[in-house]
Scaffold this motif. Structure first.
Motif, PDB file in Angstrom:
ATOM      1  N   PRO A 158      37.599  29.641  49.459  1.00  0.00           N
ATOM      2  CA  PRO A 158      37.998  30.665  50.485  1.00  0.00           C
ATOM      3  C   PRO A 158      36.959  31.573  50.943  1.00  0.00           C
ATOM      4  O   PRO A 158      36.637  31.945  51.930  1.00  0.00           O
ATOM      5  CB  PRO A 158      39.289  31.481  50.007  1.00  0.00           C
ATOM      6  CG  PRO A 158      39.585  30.665  48.738  1.00  0.00           C
ATOM      7  CD  PRO A 158      38.675  29.587  48.307  1.00  0.00           C
TER       8      PRO A 158
ATOM      9  N   ASP B  56      45.662  41.619  43.313  1.00  0.00           N
ATOM     10  CA  ASP B  56      44.400  42.590  43.024  1.00  0.00           C
ATOM     11  C   ASP B  56      44.847  44.025  43.128  1.00  0.00           C
ATOM     12  O   ASP B  56      43.910  44.697  43.539  1.00  0.00           O
ATOM     13  CB  ASP B  56      43.346  42.192  44.123  1.00  0.00           C
ATOM     14  CG  ASP B  56      43.006  40.816  44.073  1.00  0.00           C
ATOM     15  OD1 ASP B  56      43.199  40.149  43.165  1.00  0.00           O
ATOM     16  OD2 ASP B  56      42.315  40.263  45.059  1.00  0.00           O
TER      17      ASP B  56
ATOM     18  N   ALA C 202      49.118  28.875  44.845  1.00  0.00           N
ATOM     19  CA  ALA C 202      48.430  27.862  45.699  1.00  0.00           C
ATOM     20  C   ALA C 202      47.047  28.668  46.391  1.00  0.00           C
ATOM     21  O   ALA C 202      46.962  29.757  46.855  1.00  0.00           O
ATOM     22  CB  ALA C 202      49.156  27.788  46.997  1.00  0.00           C
ATOM     23  N   LEU C 203      45.913  27.711  46.134  1.00  0.00           N
ATOM     24  CA  LEU C 203      44.826  28.395  46.606  1.00  0.00           C
ATOM     25  C   LEU C 203      44.018  27.249  47.564  1.00  0.00           C
ATOM     26  O   LEU C 203      44.044  26.109  47.430  1.00  0.00           O
ATOM     27  CB  LEU C 203      43.792  28.694  45.408  1.00  0.00           C
ATOM     28  CG  LEU C 203      44.333  29.710  44.484  1.00  0.00           C
ATOM     29  CD1 LEU C 203      43.796  29.339  43.053  1.00  0.00           C
ATOM     30  CD2 LEU C 203      44.018  30.952  45.248  1.00  0.00           C
TER      31      LEU C 203
ATOM     32  N   ARG D  88      38.245  40.631  33.223  1.00  0.00           N
ATOM     33  CA  ARG D  88      37.072  39.482  32.829  1.00  0.00           C
ATOM     34  C   ARG D  88      36.058  40.393  31.952  1.00  0.00           C
ATOM     35  O   ARG D  88      35.505  39.641  31.274  1.00  0.00           O
ATOM     36  CB  ARG D  88      36.547  39.252  34.103  1.00  0.00           C
ATOM     37  CG  ARG D  88      37.327  37.760  34.645  1.00  0.00           C
ATOM     38  CD  ARG D  88      36.763  37.562  36.224  1.00  0.00           C
ATOM     39  NE  ARG D  88      35.387  37.403  36.419  1.00  0.00           N
ATOM     40  CZ  ARG D  88      35.072  37.441  37.606  1.00  0.00           C
ATOM     41  NH1 ARG D  88      35.508  37.163  38.456  1.00  0.00           N
ATOM     42  NH2 ARG D  88      33.804  37.085  37.689  1.00  0.00           N
TER      43      ARG D  88
ATOM     44  N   GLN E 283      46.565  26.611  40.716  1.00  0.00           N
ATOM     45  CA  GLN E 283      46.319  27.164  39.503  1.00  0.00           C
ATOM     46  C   GLN E 283      47.575  27.679  38.448  1.00  0.00           C
ATOM     47  O   GLN E 283      48.356  28.505  39.348  1.00  0.00           O
ATOM     48  CB  GLN E 283      45.333  28.611  39.295  1.00  0.00           C
ATOM     49  CG  GLN E 283      44.961  28.880  38.243  1.00  0.00           C
ATOM     50  CD  GLN E 283      43.935  30.017  38.264  1.00  0.00           C
ATOM     51  OE1 GLN E 283      43.856  30.741  39.003  1.00  0.00           O
ATOM     52  NE2 GLN E 283      42.886  30.033  37.310  1.00  0.00           N
TER      53      GLN E 283
ATOM     54  N   ASN F   4      49.203  32.958  49.046  1.00  0.00           N
ATOM     55  CA  ASN F   4      48.365  34.002  49.506  1.00  0.00           C
ATOM     56  C   ASN F   4      48.797  34.306  51.032  1.00  0.00           C
ATOM     57  O   ASN F   4      48.487  33.411  51.981  1.00  0.00           O
ATOM     58  CB  ASN F   4      47.003  33.951  49.350  1.00  0.00           C
ATOM     59  CG  ASN F   4      46.703  33.926  47.896  1.00  0.00           C
ATOM     60  OD1 ASN F   4      46.710  35.014  47.136  1.00  0.00           O
ATOM     61  ND2 ASN F   4      46.679  32.939  47.378  1.00  0.00           N
TER      62      ASN F   4
ATOM     63  N   MET G   5      49.709  26.096  54.345  1.00  0.00           N
ATOM     64  CA  MET G   5      49.677  26.282  52.831  1.00  0.00           C
ATOM     65  C   MET G   5      51.211  26.490  52.253  1.00  0.00           C
ATOM     66  O   MET G   5      51.401  26.008  51.290  1.00  0.00           O
ATOM     67  CB  MET G   5      48.710  27.731  52.398  1.00  0.00           C
ATOM     68  CG  MET G   5      47.366  27.374  52.729  1.00  0.00           C
ATOM     69  SD  MET G   5      46.567  26.101  51.665  1.00  0.00           S
ATOM     70  CE  MET G   5      46.732  26.925  49.839  1.00  0.00           C
TER      71      MET G   5
ATOM     72  N   PRO H  34      42.101  26.314  38.934  1.00  0.00           N
ATOM     73  CA  PRO H  34      42.794  25.666  40.151  1.00  0.00           C
ATOM     74  C   PRO H  34      42.436  24.043  40.243  1.00  0.00           C
ATOM     75  O   PRO H  34      41.318  23.885  39.880  1.00  0.00           O
ATOM     76  CB  PRO H  34      42.266  26.404  41.262  1.00  0.00           C
ATOM     77  CG  PRO H  34      41.773  27.705  40.792  1.00  0.00           C
ATOM     78  CD  PRO H  34      40.961  27.212  39.437  1.00  0.00           C
TER      79      PRO H  34
ATOM     80  N   GLY I  20      44.183  32.163  34.599  1.00  0.00           N
ATOM     81  CA  GLY I  20      42.583  32.232  34.355  1.00  0.00           C
ATOM     82  C   GLY I  20      42.146  30.903  33.615  1.00  0.00           C
ATOM     83  O   GLY I  20      43.021  30.117  33.286  1.00  0.00           O
TER      84      GLY I  20
ATOM     85  N   GLN J 226      41.043  41.012  38.506  1.00  0.00           N
ATOM     86  CA  GLN J 226      40.324  40.427  37.753  1.00  0.00           C
ATOM     87  C   GLN J 226      39.325  41.495  37.122  1.00  0.00           C
ATOM     88  O   GLN J 226      38.675  41.355  36.260  1.00  0.00           O
ATOM     89  CB  GLN J 226      39.420  39.247  38.308  1.00  0.00           C
ATOM     90  CG  GLN J 226      40.408  38.126  38.864  1.00  0.00           C
ATOM     91  CD  GLN J 226      39.825  36.877  39.106  1.00  0.00           C
ATOM     92  OE1 GLN J 226      38.743  36.601  38.608  1.00  0.00           O
ATOM     93  NE2 GLN J 226      40.479  36.082  39.826  1.00  0.00           N
TER      94      GLN J 226
ATOM     95  N   ASP K  80      47.946  36.841  54.113  1.00  0.00           N
ATOM     96  CA  ASP K  80      47.109  38.106  54.639  1.00  0.00           C
ATOM     97  C   ASP K  80      47.966  38.867  55.754  1.00  0.00           C
ATOM     98  O   ASP K  80      48.053  38.195  56.878  1.00  0.00           O
ATOM     99  CB  ASP K  80      45.810  37.508  55.466  1.00  0.00           C
ATOM    100  CG  ASP K  80      45.164  38.631  56.165  1.00  0.00           C
ATOM    101  OD1 ASP K  80      45.422  39.906  56.110  1.00  0.00           O
ATOM    102  OD2 ASP K  80      43.811  38.293  56.448  1.00  0.00           O
TER     103      ASP K  80
ATOM    104  N   GLY L  37      42.116  36.045  35.901  1.00  0.00           N
ATOM    105  CA  GLY L  37      40.746  36.072  35.372  1.00  0.00           C
ATOM    106  C   GLY L  37      40.755  36.299  33.840  1.00  0.00           C
ATOM    107  O   GLY L  37      39.770  36.702  33.216  1.00  0.00           O
ATOM    108  N   VAL L  38      41.724  35.660  33.154  1.00  0.00           N
ATOM    109  CA  VAL L  38      41.901  35.500  31.761  1.00  0.00           C
ATOM    110  C   VAL L  38      40.829  34.305  31.420  1.00  0.00           C
ATOM    111  O   VAL L  38      41.236  32.971  31.729  1.00  0.00           O
ATOM    112  CB  VAL L  38      43.211  35.214  31.161  1.00  0.00           C
ATOM    113  CG1 VAL L  38      43.098  34.934  29.712  1.00  0.00           C
ATOM    114  CG2 VAL L  38      44.121  36.264  31.749  1.00  0.00           C
ATOM    115  N   GLU L  39      39.688  34.592  31.145  1.00  0.00           N
ATOM    116  CA  GLU L  39      38.594  33.436  30.802  1.00  0.00           C
ATOM    117  C   GLU L  39      38.437  32.890  29.486  1.00  0.00           C
ATOM    118  O   GLU L  39      37.789  31.859  29.296  1.00  0.00           O
ATOM    119  CB  GLU L  39      37.266  34.077  31.393  1.00  0.00           C
ATOM    120  CG  GLU L  39      37.277  34.142  33.151  1.00  0.00           C
ATOM    121  CD  GLU L  39      35.836  34.356  33.371  1.00  0.00           C
ATOM    122  OE1 GLU L  39      35.051  34.838  32.698  1.00  0.00           O
ATOM    123  OE2 GLU L  39      35.710  34.143  34.657  1.00  0.00           O
TER     124      GLU L  39
END
Ligand code: C2E
Ligand code: MG
Ligand code: MG
Ligand code: MG
Length: 289
Positions: free
Chosen positions: A74, A178, A60-61, A205, A45, A116, A93, A261, A255, A201, A118, A235-237
């Protein structure tokens, strides 16, 4: 009036609606099996930089794609994966992100890519693997942002912090994902030497329905500016939300209003077209297709 909604009308039948996880899909076997059988794909995205006035980064998602072309996100499969699978996911990834970044470079375009992470899998073995990948591909770690997601109750934050400091020392950029949500706290922002913070988001949103929440974003922006951390709005929609955040001085945008993505072939096409566009605002997918 500022947030007059013109969302979704023309988007419902847009061609890119196809490039979304299939919410109605039912898998015939556990998605863990699909992952282990090599069903993982990296989608990307775009992230818009309002200072450079162009797309500068890519997140990368992870997606799982089966033989019939059905796509899972995911949220559908991460919970099914073992710790070892997540380690393998992280490696794959990162490897793909570097390869895809280098392919774009050959086309004369320069971007950074976010992967991403973890921190639960960030053991010594993982750090070692990450270092190995970067050496193999001779990539400057500064081109790679590690997005840290600490949505666990039982993570050992001190150990995670140590590993993240190692990665930072190797030259990777760090982003706290986040922020403002449960585990991504102000305290973590203080403890970790992050370059970017991604606003949850939940703050973005809802802006169209709750413009008074802009003051909240304004305050977080002030905080991150004071700390010399770049804020990324996720989350810019809608264009209205984008414009309001832009006016406020937010630098990075991600977003659906910019792009969803998308798989790699699509990404190349998108970036190619966005290079040809000289508008000063993010080029929305709708404007392109
Ligand atoms: P995230 O890192 O916060 O990623 C952003 C999520 O928001 C993505 O969901 C993206 O598709 C979605 N999104 C982007 N723009 C918009 C928008 O304008 N509106 C809405 N409604 N959603 C938007 P996705 O791809 O389903 O990923 C969900 C989460 O899964 C990610 O959240 C991240 O926490 C995790 N994840 C994704 N890929 C990986 C991975 O390779 N490894 C790990 N460990 N976690 C991953
Ligand atoms: Mg992320
Ligand atoms: Mg996020
Ligand atoms: Mg997010």
């Amino acid at each position: 009036a500022m947030f007059e909604s013109k969302r979704n009308k023309e988007t419902r039948n847009a061609p890119w609606a196809f490039w979304s996880p299939d919410e109605s899909a039912q898998s015939l076997y556990p998605l863990r099996m699909l992952f282990r059988a090599g069903g993982l794909q990296s989608w990307y995205q775009p992230i818009w930089d309002q200072r450079a006035k162009r797309v500068v980064g890519l997140e990368a998602l992870a997606r799982l794609v089966d033989e019939d072309g059905k796509v899972w996100g995911p949220g559908d499969f991460l919970g099914q994966l073992s710790e070892k699978d997540i380690f393998s996911l992280t490696e794959q990834m990162l490897r793909k992100a570097i390869l895809d970044l280098q392919a774009l470079e050959r086309e004369g375009q320069v971007y950074w890519v976010s992967v991403n992470i973890d921190p639960q899998v960030l053991g010594t073995a993982c750090i070692y693997a990450i270092k190995g990948i970067v050496d193999d591909f001779r990539v400057d770690p500064a081109r790679i942002t590690l997005e840290i997601l600490e949505n666990h109750d039982f993570i050992d934050r001190q150990i995670a912090t140590d590993h993240l400091l190692d990665l930072k020392a190797m030259g990777f950029r760090l982003a706290l994902d986040d922020i403002g949500s449960g585990y991504s706290s102000l305290l973590r922002l203080k403890e970790l030497p992050v370059d970017k913070a991604k606003l949850d988001q939940g703050f973005v949103r809802c802006l169209e329905d709750r413009p008074q929440d802009l003051r909240f974003v304004q305050s977080v922006l002030g905080l991150t500016k004071g700390l010399h951390i770049d804020l990324v709005a996720e989350g810019v929609e809608s264009d209205a939300i984008r414009d309001a955040l832009m006016e406020m001085g937010v630098r990075y945008f991600q977003g659906y209003a910019i792009a969803r993505p998308m798989p790699v072939p699509m990404l190349h096409e998108f970036l190619e077209r966005s290079l040809q566009d000289d508008r000063d605002i993010p080029v929305s997918f709708l404007g392109l297709y």
